[in-house]
Design an enzyme around this catalytic site. Structure first.
Site, PDB file in Angstrom:
ATOM      1  CD  GLU A   9     118.490  27.374  53.980  1.00 42.43           C
ATOM      2  OE1 GLU A   9     117.817  27.947  54.833  1.00 42.43           O
ATOM      3  OE2 GLU A   9     119.565  26.803  54.244  1.00 42.43           O
ATOM      4  CE  LYS A  66     124.988  29.689  54.154  1.00 45.16           C
ATOM      5  NZ  LYS A  66     124.990  28.460  53.366  1.00 45.16           N
ATOM      6  N   GLY A  82     124.623  20.485  56.568  1.00 49.54           N
ATOM      7  CA  GLY A  82     124.390  19.196  57.216  1.00 49.54           C
ATOM      8  C   GLY A  82     124.416  19.322  58.722  1.00 49.54           C
TER       9      GLY A  82
HETATM   10  N1  HSE Z   1     121.088  25.386  52.650  1.00 51.15           N
HETATM   11  C1  HSE Z   1     122.363  25.745  53.167  1.00 51.15           C
HETATM   12  C2  HSE Z   1     123.421  25.263  52.185  1.00 51.15           C
HETATM   13  C3  HSE Z   1     122.570  25.100  54.499  1.00 51.15           C
HETATM   14  O1  HSE Z   1     123.085  24.431  51.340  1.00 51.15           O
HETATM   15  O2  HSE Z   1     124.549  25.730  52.232  1.00 51.15           O
HETATM   16  C4  HSE Z   1     123.812  25.553  55.201  1.00 51.15           C
HETATM   17  O3  HSE Z   1     123.808  26.921  55.449  1.00 51.15           O
END
Ligand code: HSE
Length: 419
Positions: free
Chosen positions: A184, A199, A297
């Site tokens: 992020e 999530k 990605g």
């Molecule tokens: N920063 C998040 C991760 C990106 O590393 O999973 C994907 O959602």
């Protein structure tokens, strides 16, 4: 026929995911989807696409009647929510990858979907290339989902792999994750578990019909994991992973958390390295199923957006079946967790909170123990994240109330022998 619907896209964001989608769409003409306009924040940035495609005026997309789909892949949660709500109210379908926005605004987003009848899809927001949301929604549309255990953050998994297998230090591993476009923009969101719990919040909705703000969920990240912890894990033939888990208890309620955990070699999640994510689902008759794929990605995330776009051609919508068509489940703190703690000073550890401590070692620099704590102690207090204390769950950490009395007795007997 709806099936052949032409998708005219207004895209918000041209970063790792937005540009990935632009490239992927160029390679999939059969989808009959084209980007009409891209709204960006900084017009001075050099982009690998024609200048005429870009604007900084969001209304150019939101008020364009020809645009029937808004794809929103920007970083900031509040503007993302504004964009999504306006688009839905303006009669446009929306595809989003903004996990923080979805987690924090889920009740409003549910209401908006009901009020407008528009599709709002976000497969890319969790586990990127793994089709986890649509599977939970469609395939596990029943009461038999016993448990779900997952690695949902690619960056932390990448960092742990690079640190403990490739011997990079934390900063080097993080830098690499940033360079590869996994992290992020504020890496604290990854490292301290915020991204994973965001999530997890809406995966709980699709798995169990639970709606809970991420702030109320039990979680932490990998920020306190110490080199000594990895050594202990290696001695036990295990790895440390940031694991999100939910399990239906015998009282019918759901235990849930996102916390680092020791993962034995035979666990499916031990196979998940680098930026890959993995989801293990335990259901009534099928035993375990394992989903595995890239969790971060450009192209892996764009591929999930693409799949949502494809679903829009036949007007697919999430039905939130566990929420609206079944009796939704509720979360509980009424269970115990077997934890490993490493720390520098006993004075920071409230020993009286433990049901029992079954193992402890005092090294020169750090001490560690294995003991059993009520889950509520962890959710409601933060001593276990402070003073350089590292808490890692043991491999099968949940102990139900029904089992605790029995184990308590056994542990006391054992303590008697040791003393
Ligand atoms: N920063 C998040 C991760 C990106 O590393 O999973 C994907 O959602």
């Amino acid at each position: 026929m709806t099936y052949h619907k032409q998708l005219t896209i207004g895209l918000f964001g041209f970063g790792v995911v937005g540009e990935g989608l632009y490239r992927v769409l160029q390679q999939t003409p059969s989808l009959r989807a084209s980007i009409k306009k891209v709204c960006i924040k900084d017009p001075s940035k050099k982009r690998n696409a024609p200048d005429a495609l870009f604007t900084t005026d969001r209304d150019e997309l939101l008020n364009d009647e020809e645009i029937n789909v808004i794809v929103e892949v920007i970083n900031e949660a509040d503007p993302a929510f504004e964009i999504v709500s306006t688009a839905l109210r303006n009669g446009k379908a929306v595809v989003s990858a903004s996990k923080k926005m979805i987690a924090e605004h889920l009740p409003e987003l549910l209401a908006l979907q009901q009020d407008t009848g528009e599709s709002f899809l976000y497969e890319a927001a969790a586990c990127a290339s793994i089709p986890v949301i649509r599977n939970l929604e469609e395939y596990y549309d029943n009461d038999l989902l016993h448990g779900i255990k997952a690695i949902v953050n690619g960056s932390t998994n990448f960092i742990l792999t690079k640190m403990f297998e490739d011997r990079l230090d934390f900063q080097q591993a993080l830098l690499l994750a940033q360079q590869l476009g996994f992290a992020e923009s504020d890496p604290k969101l990854d490292v301290e578990g915020y991204d994973a719990v965001n999530k997890w919040a809406f995966l709980l909705t699709h798995a169990y019909g639970i709606i809970e703000h991420p702030d109320n969920l039990l979680f932490t990240g990998i920020q306190n994991i110490h080199a000594g912890d990895a050594k202990v894990a290696a001695e036990k033939g295990q790895q440390i992973k940031l694991v999100a888990q939910a399990r239906k208890l015998s009282n019918g309620k759901v235990a849930s958390y996102v916390i680092p955990q020791f993962v034995p070699q035979e666990d499916h999640l031990s196979f998940v390295k680098n930026e890959y994510n993995g989801v293990v689902i335990e259901s009534g008759f099928s035993d375990k199923q394992f989903f595995y794929g890239k969790g971060a990605g450009s192209f892996p995330t764009a591929s999930a957006v693409l799949s949502d776009l494809s679903a829009l051609r036949y007007d697919y919508k999430y039905e939130y079946k566990k929420l609206y068509h079944h009796q939704p489940n509720t979360l509980t703190d009424d269970y115990y967790l077997r934890v490993y703690l490493s720390f520098t000073d006993w004075k920071n550890i409230p020993r009286e909170k433990f049901e029992w401590i079954e193992e402890w070692h005092a090294g020169e620099e750090r001490k560690y123990l294995v003991g059993v704590l009520p889950a509520s102690e962890l959710r409601l207090n933060s001593w276990w994240k402070e003073n350089n204390t590292s808490l890692i769950l043991t491999a099968e950490p949940i102990i139900e109330n029904v089992a605790i009395q029995q184990l308590k007795k056994k542990s006391l007997e054992l303590a008697g022998v040791i003393l």
